[in-house]
Enzyme design. Structure first.
Site, mmCIF file in Angstrom:
data_model
loop_
_atom_site.group_PDB
_atom_site.id
_atom_site.type_symbol
_atom_site.label_atom_id
_atom_site.label_comp_id
_atom_site.label_asym_id
_atom_site.label_seq_id
_atom_site.Cartn_x
_atom_site.Cartn_y
_atom_site.Cartn_z
ATOM 1 N N LEU A 73 0.816 -1.223 0.000
ATOM 2 C CA LEU A 73 0.000 0.000 0.000
ATOM 3 C C LEU A 73 0.847 1.270 0.000
ATOM 4 C CD1 LEU A 73 -2.148 -2.121 0.869
ATOM 5 C CD2 LEU A 73 -2.996 -0.470 2.497
ATOM 6 N N LYS A 91 8.985 6.770 -8.189
ATOM 7 C CA LYS A 91 10.017 5.862 -7.645
ATOM 8 C C LYS A 91 9.390 4.875 -6.660
ATOM 9 C CE LYS A 91 14.377 8.430 -7.536
ATOM 10 N NZ LYS A 91 15.272 9.165 -6.616
ATOM 11 N N LYS A 105 9.295 -12.881 -4.056
ATOM 12 C CA LYS A 105 9.908 -13.982 -4.817
ATOM 13 C C LYS A 105 10.841 -14.790 -3.908
ATOM 14 C CE LYS A 105 13.375 -13.341 -7.761
ATOM 15 N NZ LYS A 105 14.140 -12.879 -8.929
ATOM 16 N N TYR A 145 1.631 9.446 -10.613
ATOM 17 C CA TYR A 145 0.848 8.473 -9.843
ATOM 18 C C TYR A 145 0.210 7.451 -10.787
ATOM 19 C CZ TYR A 145 -2.759 6.835 -6.526
ATOM 20 O OH TYR A 145 -3.573 6.081 -5.711
ATOM 21 N N TYR A 159 6.488 -10.372 -12.816
ATOM 22 C CA TYR A 159 7.037 -11.238 -11.750
ATOM 23 C C TYR A 159 6.194 -12.511 -11.635
ATOM 24 C CZ TYR A 159 10.921 -8.620 -9.836
ATOM 25 O OH TYR A 159 12.151 -8.023 -9.670
ATOM 26 N N GLN A 162 7.072 -14.509 -15.113
ATOM 27 C CA GLN A 162 8.466 -14.909 -15.279
ATOM 28 C C GLN A 162 9.003 -15.663 -14.067
ATOM 29 O OE1 GLN A 162 10.854 -11.616 -16.701
ATOM 30 N NE2 GLN A 162 12.743 -12.590 -16.038
ATOM 31 N N HIS A 181 -6.474 11.914 6.034
ATOM 32 C CA HIS A 181 -5.752 13.115 6.464
ATOM 33 C C HIS A 181 -6.683 14.309 6.368
ATOM 34 C CE1 HIS A 181 -1.881 11.082 5.857
ATOM 35 N NE2 HIS A 181 -2.620 10.392 5.034
HETATM 36 P P1 NAD Z 1 -2.101 7.311 2.762
HETATM 37 O O1 NAD Z 1 -1.307 8.446 2.236
HETATM 38 O O2 NAD Z 1 -2.903 7.522 3.986
HETATM 39 O O3 NAD Z 1 -1.190 6.023 2.988
HETATM 40 C C1 NAD Z 1 -0.026 5.740 2.252
HETATM 41 C C2 NAD Z 1 1.046 5.319 3.225
HETATM 42 O O4 NAD Z 1 2.233 4.963 2.504
HETATM 43 C C3 NAD Z 1 1.437 6.435 4.192
HETATM 44 O O5 NAD Z 1 1.454 5.932 5.501
HETATM 45 C C4 NAD Z 1 2.832 6.841 3.716
HETATM 46 O O6 NAD Z 1 3.634 7.366 4.742
HETATM 47 C C5 NAD Z 1 3.350 5.532 3.157
HETATM 48 N N1 NAD Z 1 4.426 5.684 2.163
HETATM 49 C C6 NAD Z 1 4.444 6.518 1.094
HETATM 50 N N2 NAD Z 1 5.589 6.365 0.414
HETATM 51 C C7 NAD Z 1 6.307 5.393 1.056
HETATM 52 C C8 NAD Z 1 7.578 4.796 0.834
HETATM 53 N N3 NAD Z 1 8.350 5.161 -0.193
HETATM 54 N N4 NAD Z 1 7.996 3.846 1.700
HETATM 55 C C9 NAD Z 1 7.231 3.475 2.764
HETATM 56 N N5 NAD Z 1 6.033 4.019 3.021
HETATM 57 C C10 NAD Z 1 5.569 4.969 2.177
HETATM 58 O O7 NAD Z 1 -3.050 6.837 1.559
HETATM 59 P P2 NAD Z 1 -4.186 5.731 1.520
HETATM 60 O O8 NAD Z 1 -5.416 6.389 1.063
HETATM 61 O O9 NAD Z 1 -4.197 4.950 2.774
HETATM 62 O O10 NAD Z 1 -3.675 4.818 0.328
HETATM 63 C C11 NAD Z 1 -3.043 3.569 0.520
HETATM 64 C C12 NAD Z 1 -2.844 2.894 -0.827
HETATM 65 O O11 NAD Z 1 -4.110 2.673 -1.459
HETATM 66 C C13 NAD Z 1 -1.997 3.700 -1.802
HETATM 67 O O12 NAD Z 1 -1.149 2.822 -2.503
HETATM 68 C C14 NAD Z 1 -3.016 4.295 -2.739
HETATM 69 O O13 NAD Z 1 -2.465 4.526 -3.997
HETATM 70 C C15 NAD Z 1 -4.077 3.211 -2.767
HETATM 71 N N6 NAD Z 1 -5.385 3.764 -3.143
HETATM 72 C C16 NAD Z 1 -6.090 4.570 -2.289
HETATM 73 C C17 NAD Z 1 -7.320 5.090 -2.673
HETATM 74 C C18 NAD Z 1 -8.146 5.959 -1.770
HETATM 75 O O14 NAD Z 1 -9.225 6.394 -2.166
HETATM 76 N N7 NAD Z 1 -7.747 6.226 -0.551
HETATM 77 C C19 NAD Z 1 -7.824 4.803 -3.962
HETATM 78 C C20 NAD Z 1 -7.059 3.990 -4.798
HETATM 79 C C21 NAD Z 1 -5.854 3.465 -4.383
HETATM 80 N N1 UDP Z 2 14.799 -7.478 -2.678
HETATM 81 C C1 UDP Z 2 14.414 -7.063 -1.426
HETATM 82 N N2 UDP Z 2 14.191 -8.006 -0.464
HETATM 83 C C2 UDP Z 2 14.343 -9.330 -0.688
HETATM 84 C C3 UDP Z 2 14.731 -9.750 -1.988
HETATM 85 C C4 UDP Z 2 14.953 -8.793 -2.964
HETATM 86 O O1 UDP Z 2 14.241 -5.883 -1.157
HETATM 87 O O2 UDP Z 2 14.116 -10.105 0.229
HETATM 88 C C5 UDP Z 2 15.051 -6.465 -3.690
HETATM 89 C C6 UDP Z 2 16.416 -6.637 -4.355
HETATM 90 O O3 UDP Z 2 17.351 -5.860 -3.638
HETATM 91 C C7 UDP Z 2 16.199 -6.114 -5.744
HETATM 92 C C8 UDP Z 2 14.693 -6.230 -5.965
HETATM 93 O O4 UDP Z 2 14.131 -6.653 -4.731
HETATM 94 O O5 UDP Z 2 16.539 -4.757 -5.823
HETATM 95 C C9 UDP Z 2 14.303 -7.198 -7.029
HETATM 96 O O6 UDP Z 2 14.759 -8.471 -6.676
HETATM 97 P P1 UDP Z 2 15.007 -9.561 -7.784
HETATM 98 O O7 UDP Z 2 15.466 -10.794 -7.081
HETATM 99 O O8 UDP Z 2 13.835 -9.662 -8.658
HETATM 100 O O9 UDP Z 2 16.115 -8.900 -8.676
HETATM 101 P P2 UDP Z 2 17.693 -8.877 -8.595
HETATM 102 O O10 UDP Z 2 18.096 -8.924 -7.144
HETATM 103 O O11 UDP Z 2 18.095 -10.094 -9.360
HETATM 104 O O12 UDP Z 2 18.033 -7.597 -9.274
#
Ligand code: NAD
Ligand code: UDP
Ligand code: UDP
Length: 318
Positions: A73, A91, A105, A145, A159, A162, A181
């Site tokens: 999520l 990202k 995996k 997004y 994944y 493959q 929020h």
């Molecule tokens: P939210 O913003 O309350 O929750 C998202 C959570 O992800 C937050 O706690 C945030 O801190 C965390 N997060 C963000 N980037 C991160 C990262 N790089 N690493 C670790 N944690 C990270 O939003 P939500 O409404 O609870 O949404 C949760 C999921 O559901 C999202 O993936 C969203 O795209 C999906 N979604 C939500 C809705 C909706 O209506 N609320 C609709 C469609 C999809």
């Molecule tokens: N990865 C991870 N946790 C795990 C196994 C993999 O975060 O327990 C990450 C790993 O570092 C890589 C990505 O998942 O960046 C994809 O993993 P995969 O095995 O598919 O690819 P590879 O390691 O061969 O690039």
């Protein structure tokens, strides 16, 4: 059987409800969150539970843990938040998904992706069935997004094909409820907060665009049901409430329910704002035996109560 379950984004709105429910069912839950939009308050009441663990971690970086199931999520979800740092948004959805899939995996975990109705973009088909491929602007402000979530679906499928990873794809439609929020700009929270403070209700455009609002408890039920289906059913499956409302109707309903003195204030419609959205949930009904149970008014009542308490506690909103 007690499972070890990882919830990424577990301190967010949907994540915190999911974690609570999974713990309630006797599972061991590991919550991973970087607190970008999540909040410790959302999970504070769970910290005493010995089966709950919280890790501050960003899923853009690898994570090595041992679990049976993963709910992915983690991603900012509201336009204000996902457009705040668009590069980070894509990202998180691409690199974060790769890491969680790599983890799934390695430990042979089943993994569910929280995809979104946004992958349909500004839809030309109404309501949207899963077979609809969408109408997304790759270049617009929502693309970080929308395209991030689309790429994540592709990664999940690859994944699966493959590497044989067991995947589940759900496309979540607009969801609301307690722990949204107060200031993430989503329409339900915005309108309730504005109405409770008798401030102007901000309608973007003329308010004739539509959305279909699902209460959080219905979504959680759908997520758990999907995770438990047989491995051969991977989705994608729409999880949403097909009851469709014009944004201006939602505003009026919230004004009525709160007895607010707020007036409507019209603002420009944001770029690429979808004109309409409504899930076709035939597949969810058929495959999951699931459909939403909570009516808009019922859900709004609980959500209004939550924001009202929050306002009274702080005197203002955080
Ligand atoms: P939210 O913003 O309350 O929750 C998202 C959570 O992800 C937050 O706690 C945030 O801190 C965390 N997060 C963000 N980037 C991160 C990262 N790089 N690493 C670790 N944690 C990270 O939003 P939500 O409404 O609870 O949404 C949760 C999921 O559901 C999202 O993936 C969203 O795209 C999906 N979604 C939500 C809705 C909706 O209506 N609320 C609709 C469609 C999809
Ligand atoms: N990865 C991870 N946790 C795990 C196994 C993999 O975060 O327990 C990450 C790993 O570092 C890589 C990505 O998942 O960046 C994809 O993993 P995969 O095995 O598919 O690819 P590879 O390691 O061969 O690039
Ligand atoms: N919206 C609005 N006023 C607000 C916030 C949102 O009129 O204060 C509109 C917005 O333009 C969109 C709809 O409500 O048409 C839903 O917006 P939200 O950001 O909640 O979700 P999404 O657009 O991602 O479905």
């Amino acid at each position: 059987m007690r499972k070890r379950i990882l919830v990424t984004g577990g301190a967010g709105f949907i994540g915190s409800h999911l974690v609570e429910r999974l713990l309630g069912e006797g599972h061991e839950v590991l919550c991973v969150d970087n607190f970008f939009t999540g909040n410790k308050e959302n999970i504070a009441h769970l910290l005493d539970n010995h089966f709950f663990e919280m890790i501050r971690h960003d899923i853009v970086f690898p994570l090595f843990v041992e679990v049976d199931e993963i709910y992915n999520l983690a991603s900012p979800a509201s336009p204000i938040h996902y457009q705040y740092n668009p590069i980070k948004t894509i990202k998180t959805n691409v690199m974060g998904s790769i890491n969680m899939l790599g983890l799934a995996k390695r430990v042979r975990a089943k993994i569910l992706q929280a995809s979104t109705s946004e992958i349909y973009g500004d839809p030309e088909i109404h309501p949207q069935p899963e077979s609809y491929r969408g109408n997304v602007n790759t270049l617009g402000p929502r693309a970080c997004y929308d395209e991030g979530k689309r790429a994540a679906e592709t990664l999940f499928m690859d994944y699966h094909r493959q590497a044989g990873v067991r995947i589940k794809l759900i496309r979540i439609f607009n969801t609301y409820g307690p722990r949204m929020h107060p200031n993430d700009g989503r329409v339900v929270s915005n309108f309730i907060v504005q109405a409770l403070q008798n401030k102007p209700i901000t309608i973007f455009g003329d308010g004739t665009q539509t959305r279909s609002f699902q209460y959080i408890d219905d979504l959680i039920e759908g997520m758990l049901t999907m995770m438990d289906t047989e491995d051969s059913f991977i989705g994608p499956v729409n999880i949403g409430n097909p009851e469709e409302y014009k944004i201006i109707e939602l505003a009026q309903k919230i004004i009525d329910m709160t007895g607010s003195r707020s007036k409507l204030e019209f603002r420009p419609l944001p770029e690429d704002d979808p004109r309409k959205r409504k899930p076709d949930i035939t597949l969810a009904r058929e495959k999951l035996g699931w459909e939403p149970k909570i009516q808009l008014e019922q859900g709004l009542r609980k959500t209004i109560e939550y924001f009202d308490k929050l306002l009274q506690k702080n005197g203002h909103l955080p």
